[in-house]
Scaffold this motif. Structure first.
Motif, PDB file in Angstrom:
ATOM      1  N   LEU A 231     -23.701 -15.188  31.916  1.00 30.33           N
ATOM      2  CA  LEU A 231     -22.277 -15.520  31.901  1.00 30.33           C
ATOM      3  C   LEU A 231     -21.966 -16.458  30.741  1.00 30.33           C
ATOM      4  O   LEU A 231     -20.952 -16.296  30.063  1.00 30.33           O
ATOM      5  N   ALA A 232     -22.839 -17.412  30.489  1.00 32.36           N
ATOM      6  CA  ALA A 232     -22.616 -18.375  29.405  1.00 32.36           C
ATOM      7  C   ALA A 232     -22.569 -17.693  28.041  1.00 32.36           C
ATOM      8  O   ALA A 232     -21.900 -18.177  27.125  1.00 32.36           O
ATOM      9  N   GLN A 233     -23.220 -16.550  27.899  1.00 30.94           N
ATOM     10  CA  GLN A 233     -23.252 -15.815  26.629  1.00 30.94           C
ATOM     11  C   GLN A 233     -22.219 -14.689  26.570  1.00 30.94           C
ATOM     12  O   GLN A 233     -22.053 -14.060  25.531  1.00 30.94           O
ATOM     13  N   ALA A 234     -21.523 -14.437  27.657  1.00 27.84           N
ATOM     14  CA  ALA A 234     -20.609 -13.296  27.762  1.00 27.84           C
ATOM     15  C   ALA A 234     -19.301 -13.540  27.019  1.00 27.84           C
ATOM     16  O   ALA A 234     -18.872 -14.679  26.821  1.00 27.84           O
ATOM     17  N   GLU A 235     -18.663 -12.444  26.648  1.00 29.48           N
ATOM     18  CA  GLU A 235     -17.336 -12.467  26.037  1.00 29.48           C
ATOM     19  C   GLU A 235     -16.313 -12.299  27.166  1.00 29.48           C
ATOM     20  O   GLU A 235     -16.279 -11.276  27.857  1.00 29.48           O
ATOM     21  N   ILE A 236     -15.505 -13.337  27.358  1.00 29.79           N
ATOM     22  CA  ILE A 236     -14.489 -13.303  28.411  1.00 29.79           C
ATOM     23  C   ILE A 236     -13.151 -12.991  27.762  1.00 29.79           C
ATOM     24  O   ILE A 236     -12.747 -13.664  26.803  1.00 29.79           O
ATOM     25  N   GLU A 237     -12.485 -11.958  28.287  1.00 29.93           N
ATOM     26  CA  GLU A 237     -11.184 -11.569  27.729  1.00 29.93           C
ATOM     27  C   GLU A 237     -10.209 -12.739  27.830  1.00 29.93           C
ATOM     28  O   GLU A 237     -10.073 -13.353  28.889  1.00 29.93           O
ATOM     29  N   GLY A 238      -9.583 -13.069  26.714  1.00 27.50           N
ATOM     30  CA  GLY A 238      -8.648 -14.186  26.683  1.00 27.50           C
ATOM     31  C   GLY A 238      -9.317 -15.496  26.300  1.00 27.50           C
ATOM     32  O   GLY A 238      -8.648 -16.525  26.234  1.00 27.50           O
ATOM     33  N   GLY A 239     -10.646 -15.470  26.108  1.00 29.71           N
ATOM     34  CA  GLY A 239     -11.370 -16.661  25.697  1.00 29.71           C
ATOM     35  C   GLY A 239     -11.312 -17.765  26.741  1.00 29.71           C
ATOM     36  O   GLY A 239     -11.130 -17.506  27.937  1.00 29.71           O
ATOM     37  N   PRO A 240     -11.444 -19.006  26.294  1.00 30.31           N
ATOM     38  CA  PRO A 240     -11.431 -20.124  27.235  1.00 30.31           C
ATOM     39  C   PRO A 240     -10.141 -20.204  28.064  1.00 30.31           C
ATOM     40  O   PRO A 240     -10.183 -20.549  29.246  1.00 30.31           O
ATOM     41  N   MET A 241      -9.014 -19.889  27.454  1.00 38.59           N
ATOM     42  CA  MET A 241      -7.756 -19.936  28.209  1.00 38.59           C
ATOM     43  C   MET A 241      -7.703 -18.847  29.275  1.00 38.59           C
ATOM     44  O   MET A 241      -7.208 -19.073  30.382  1.00 38.59           O
ATOM     45  N   GLY A 242      -8.209 -17.659  28.955  1.00 33.46           N
ATOM     46  CA  GLY A 242      -8.276 -16.589  29.946  1.00 33.46           C
ATOM     47  C   GLY A 242      -9.182 -16.960  31.103  1.00 33.46           C
ATOM     48  O   GLY A 242      -8.876 -16.697  32.268  1.00 33.46           O
ATOM     49  N   ALA A 243     -10.307 -17.608  30.782  1.00 35.02           N
ATOM     50  CA  ALA A 243     -11.228 -18.069  31.821  1.00 35.02           C
ATOM     51  C   ALA A 243     -10.565 -19.135  32.688  1.00 35.02           C
ATOM     52  O   ALA A 243     -10.694 -19.115  33.917  1.00 35.02           O
ATOM     53  N   ALA A 244      -9.842 -20.060  32.054  1.00 36.15           N
ATOM     54  CA  ALA A 244      -9.172 -21.136  32.795  1.00 36.15           C
ATOM     55  C   ALA A 244      -8.101 -20.575  33.724  1.00 36.15           C
ATOM     56  O   ALA A 244      -7.975 -21.008  34.886  1.00 36.15           O
ATOM     57  N   ARG A 245      -7.320 -19.608  33.233  1.00 36.19           N
ATOM     58  CA  ARG A 245      -6.283 -18.998  34.083  1.00 36.19           C
ATOM     59  C   ARG A 245      -6.906 -18.315  35.297  1.00 36.19           C
ATOM     60  O   ARG A 245      -6.439 -18.471  36.424  1.00 36.19           O
ATOM     61  N   ALA A 246      -7.988 -17.543  35.054  1.00 38.89           N
ATOM     62  CA  ALA A 246      -8.640 -16.830  36.156  1.00 38.89           C
ATOM     63  C   ALA A 246      -9.235 -17.809  37.162  1.00 38.89           C
ATOM     64  O   ALA A 246      -9.115 -17.614  38.371  1.00 38.89           O
ATOM     65  N   ALA A 247      -9.865 -18.869  36.665  1.00 39.85           N
ATOM     66  CA  ALA A 247     -10.481 -19.862  37.554  1.00 39.85           C
ATOM     67  C   ALA A 247      -9.423 -20.570  38.395  1.00 39.85           C
ATOM     68  O   ALA A 247      -9.605 -20.757  39.603  1.00 39.85           O
ATOM     69  N   ALA A 248      -8.324 -20.956  37.784  1.00 36.70           N
ATOM     70  CA  ALA A 248      -7.251 -21.631  38.519  1.00 36.70           C
ATOM     71  C   ALA A 248      -6.652 -20.700  39.569  1.00 36.70           C
ATOM     72  O   ALA A 248      -6.377 -21.111  40.707  1.00 36.70           O
TER      73      ALA A 248
END
Length: 110
Positions: A76-93
């Protein structure tokens, strides 16, 4: 793919839509990973916008585990997350909100 009524969120990781869900087991794993920290403190950090990259990865990993993913944290730490850090933050929230809010929102957080 993700069913909001079931507390699910969809996040595209390495081009593949993945289902995230904070099951009781996933929450227990998340809590164990937080060490001395608590789930309440994690939620408070998200509400205040003071979360860390470590918080994001831990929360997304727990959601992936709850959704049935069998990968490792290193992947997961090496994966490409769609939307980058902001996309990850939105999904996590969104994942936190869906896990701790009664569907329909009338009753507020549980």
């Amino acid at each position: 793919m993700g069913n909001p009524w079931a507390g699910e969120v969809t996040l595209v990781i390495d081009g593949t839509p993945r289902r995230l869900k904070l099951t009781l087991g996933a929450l227990a794993e998340l809590e164990a990973g937080l060490g001395d920290d608590s789930l309440v403190a994690l939620v408070e950090r998200f509400e205040a916008g003071r979360f860390s990259a470590r918080d994001l990865l831990a929360l997304i990993l727990a959601g992936l585990r709850g959704g049935g993913w069998q990968g490792r944290a290193e992947e997961l730490a090496q994966a490409e997350i769609e939307g980058g850090p902001m996309g990850a933050a939105r999904a996590a929230a969104e994942l936190l909100a869906r896990a701790f809010t009664v569907p329909g929102g009338a009753d507020g957080p549980v």
